[in-house]
Design an enzyme around this catalytic site. Structure first.
Site, PDB file in Angstrom:
ATOM      1  N   SER A  97       0.804  -0.881  -0.280  1.00 15.10           N
ATOM      2  CA  SER A  97       0.172   0.262   0.199  1.00 15.10           C
ATOM      3  C   SER A  97       0.910   1.375  -0.412  1.00 15.10           C
ATOM      4  CB  SER A  97      -0.807   0.043   1.390  1.00 15.10           C
ATOM      5  OG  SER A  97      -1.086   1.285   1.505  1.00 15.10           O
ATOM      6  N   TYR A 127      -2.123   1.428  10.780  1.00 15.17           N
ATOM      7  CA  TYR A 127      -1.993   0.359   9.479  1.00 15.17           C
ATOM      8  C   TYR A 127      -0.477   0.585   8.438  1.00 15.17           C
ATOM      9  CZ  TYR A 127      -3.667  -1.269   4.728  1.00 15.17           C
ATOM     10  OH  TYR A 127      -3.881  -1.876   3.493  1.00 15.17           O
TER      11      TYR A 127
HETATM   12  N1  LIG Z   1      -8.936  -1.304  -0.012  1.00 19.42           N
HETATM   13  C1  LIG Z   1      -7.558  -0.264   0.239  1.00 19.42           C
HETATM   14  O1  LIG Z   1      -7.820   0.303  -0.125  1.00 19.42           O
HETATM   15  C2  LIG Z   1      -6.365  -0.488  -0.082  1.00 19.42           C
HETATM   16  C3  LIG Z   1      -5.206   0.047   0.051  1.00 19.42           C
HETATM   17  C4  LIG Z   1      -3.764  -0.794   0.044  1.00 19.42           C
HETATM   18  C5  LIG Z   1      -3.856  -1.575  -0.117  1.00 19.42           C
HETATM   19  N2  LIG Z   1      -4.551  -2.807   0.565  1.00 19.42           N
HETATM   20  C6  LIG Z   1      -4.548  -3.799   0.595  1.00 19.42           C
HETATM   21  O2  LIG Z   1      -5.007  -4.723   0.036  1.00 19.42           O
HETATM   22  C7  LIG Z   1      -5.135  -5.727   0.050  1.00 19.42           C
HETATM   23  C8  LIG Z   1      -6.316  -6.464   0.142  1.00 19.42           C
HETATM   24  O3  LIG Z   1      -7.934  -5.364   0.289  1.00 19.42           O
HETATM   25  P1  LIG Z   1      -8.819  -5.118  -0.189  1.00 19.42           P
HETATM   26  O4  LIG Z   1      -9.518  -4.571  -0.435  1.00 19.42           O
HETATM   27  O5  LIG Z   1      -9.450  -6.451  -0.856  1.00 19.42           O
HETATM   28  O6  LIG Z   1      -9.826  -5.389   1.338  1.00 19.42           O
HETATM   29  P2  LIG Z   1     -10.444  -6.555   1.651  1.00 19.42           P
HETATM   30  O7  LIG Z   1     -11.510  -6.658   0.637  1.00 19.42           O
HETATM   31  O8  LIG Z   1     -11.529  -6.106   3.523  1.00 19.42           O
HETATM   32  O9  LIG Z   1     -10.326  -7.715   1.715  1.00 19.42           O
HETATM   33  C9  LIG Z   1      -8.993  -8.122   3.176  1.00 19.42           C
HETATM   34  C10 LIG Z   1      -8.891  -9.833   3.110  1.00 19.42           C
HETATM   35  O10 LIG Z   1      -8.259  -9.969   4.623  1.00 19.42           O
HETATM   36  C11 LIG Z   1      -8.528 -10.931   5.199  1.00 19.42           C
HETATM   37  N3  LIG Z   1      -8.205 -10.397   6.465  1.00 19.42           N
HETATM   38  C12 LIG Z   1      -7.831 -10.705   7.436  1.00 19.42           C
HETATM   39  N4  LIG Z   1      -7.082 -10.750   8.381  1.00 19.42           N
HETATM   40  C13 LIG Z   1      -7.240 -11.781   8.257  1.00 19.42           C
HETATM   41  C14 LIG Z   1      -6.485 -13.304   9.209  1.00 19.42           C
HETATM   42  N5  LIG Z   1      -5.719 -13.305   9.819  1.00 19.42           N
HETATM   43  N6  LIG Z   1      -6.062 -14.179   8.299  1.00 19.42           N
HETATM   44  C15 LIG Z   1      -6.975 -14.569   6.812  1.00 19.42           C
HETATM   45  N7  LIG Z   1      -7.542 -13.481   6.414  1.00 19.42           N
HETATM   46  C16 LIG Z   1      -7.262 -12.266   6.819  1.00 19.42           C
HETATM   47  C17 LIG Z   1     -10.210 -10.583   5.228  1.00 19.42           C
HETATM   48  O11 LIG Z   1     -10.612 -11.572   5.366  1.00 19.42           O
HETATM   49  P3  LIG Z   1     -12.078 -11.786   6.702  1.00 19.42           P
HETATM   50  O12 LIG Z   1     -12.878 -12.504   5.119  1.00 19.42           O
HETATM   51  O13 LIG Z   1     -11.946 -13.331   7.301  1.00 19.42           O
HETATM   52  O14 LIG Z   1     -11.767 -11.063   7.906  1.00 19.42           O
HETATM   53  C18 LIG Z   1     -10.376  -9.972   4.055  1.00 19.42           C
HETATM   54  O15 LIG Z   1     -10.913 -11.329   2.440  1.00 19.42           O
HETATM   55  C19 LIG Z   1      -4.623  -6.275   1.974  1.00 19.42           C
HETATM   56  O16 LIG Z   1      -3.719  -6.603   2.417  1.00 19.42           O
HETATM   57  C20 LIG Z   1      -4.805  -4.513   1.953  1.00 19.42           C
HETATM   58  O17 LIG Z   1      -4.325  -4.145   2.623  1.00 19.42           O
HETATM   59  C21 LIG Z   1      -5.744  -2.318   0.326  1.00 19.42           C
END
Ligand SMILES: NC(=O)c1ccc[n+]([C@@H]2O[C@H](COP(=O)([O-])OP(=O)(O)OC[C@H]3O[C@@H](n4cnc5c(N)ncnc54)[C@H](OP(=O)(O)O)[C@@H]3O)[C@@H](O)[C@H]2O)c1
Length: 247
Positions: free
Chosen positions: A142, A155
């Site tokens: 990120s 974070y």
């Molecule tokens: N959205 C943004 O603005 C953004 C920006 C930059 C980078 N990112 C990164 O992109 C990645 C994906 O994010 P996203 O936007 O797709 O959000 P998301 O839909 O909330 O996906 C995050 C996933 O992480 C899983 N997770 C959390 N804790 C976990 C654990 N202990 N074990 C296994 N799985 C776990 C969650 O599963 P549960 O369903 O079990 O909670 C969820 O499916 C993340 O690494 C995030 O930091 C996101």
């Protein structure tokens, strides 16, 4: 194994419920059939019809990022039915900065998932792909990890740690047929950011997916989504702390 046209055929997603990961699988399915192994905390709750309806073969397995002792076994099991071309490291927790400041135990939990889990997932994935002899790890990092910001520095610090490790792993992979791609999105409209005020240059999971699939075809090691964030980040990194405090 990638087919004759270089298309990805099998993907392991660590964090199988991630919106960005789901969009990436759909984007890959645009190009042809796919096997997807979705590793998530509650695999029985994952919806898969949208993928199987498009011809994907889907398996759901239990995976908790915060339990690193289990990672080797989970990753190994994903290779049981054949080669895996891409491991997408997509799990992550954002948390509330205010709550994390008030609760050091919650901060440690965040580190357990994002950093300990991130290090473990990266190390085991790279090791397994090295044994296989080919493949790509895609890490969802990120922009938040490039400079501490008031609104999400807890974070951001966890993303910085894993990003830094990934940069080192990239150096170690020089000359090998295993790759690691670091993807640095800005604000993405997903479950993670639901209800938050979008930051400038906000994107969608589909935008990130497009960038990921392009990077799999090209010889790039770091991907910014959108690309303008590379310059934005460079400026942010040069700003004195006092200027950031006023922002
Ligand atoms: N959205 C943004 O603005 C953004 C920006 C930059 C980078 N990112 C990164 O992109 C990645 C994906 O994010 P996203 O936007 O797709 O959000 P998301 O839909 O909330 O996906 C995050 C996933 O992480 C899983 N997770 C959390 N804790 C976990 C654990 N202990 N074990 C296994 N799985 C776990 C969650 O599963 P549960 O369903 O079990 O909670 C969820 O499916 C993340 O690494 C995030 O930091 C996101």
């Amino acid at each position: 194994v990638k087919d004759a046209l270089g298309r990805v055929q099998a993907v392991l997603v660590l964090g199988g419920g991630s919106d960005i990961a789901r969009a990436t699988l759909h984007r890959l399915l645009d190009d042809g059939p796919l096997t997807a192994i979705l590793a998530a905390r509650e695999p029985e709750r994952l919806e898969t019809e949208d993928l199987t309806a498009r011809g994907a073969t889907v398996a759901c397995v239990a995976f908790d990022a915060a339990e690193p002792a289990t990672h080797a076994g989970v990753i190994e099991s994903a290779f049981a039915n054949g080669d895996v071309d891409v491991v997408l490291v997509a799990f992550g927790v954002l948390g509330s900065q205010t709550e994390l400041e008030a609760d050091p135990d919650a901060l440690v939990e965040l580190v357990r998932t994002n950093v300990v889990g991130g290090y473990s997932a990266l190390a085991h994935s790279v090791a397994r792909l090295r044994t296989q002899g080919h493949g790509t790890v895609v890490l969802l990092s990120s922009i938040a990890g490039r400079r501490a910001r008031r609104s999400n520095y807890a974070y951001g610090s966890t993303k910085a740690a894993v990003d830094e490790l990934a940069q080192g792993i990239q150096l170690s992979l020089a000359g090998e047929s295993v790759r690691l791609i670091i993807v640095r999105p800005g604000f993405v409209h997903s479950k993670m950011t639901e209800g938050l005020r979008p930051a400038p240059f906000a994107t969608t999971p589909a935008d990130v997916a497009e960038a990921i699939v392009r990077s799999l075809r090209e010889n790039v090691s770091v991907v910014w989504v959108p690309p303008v964030l590379r310059a934005v980040s460079a400026v942010l990194r040069m700003l004195p702390t006092r200027a950031l405090q006023r922002l």
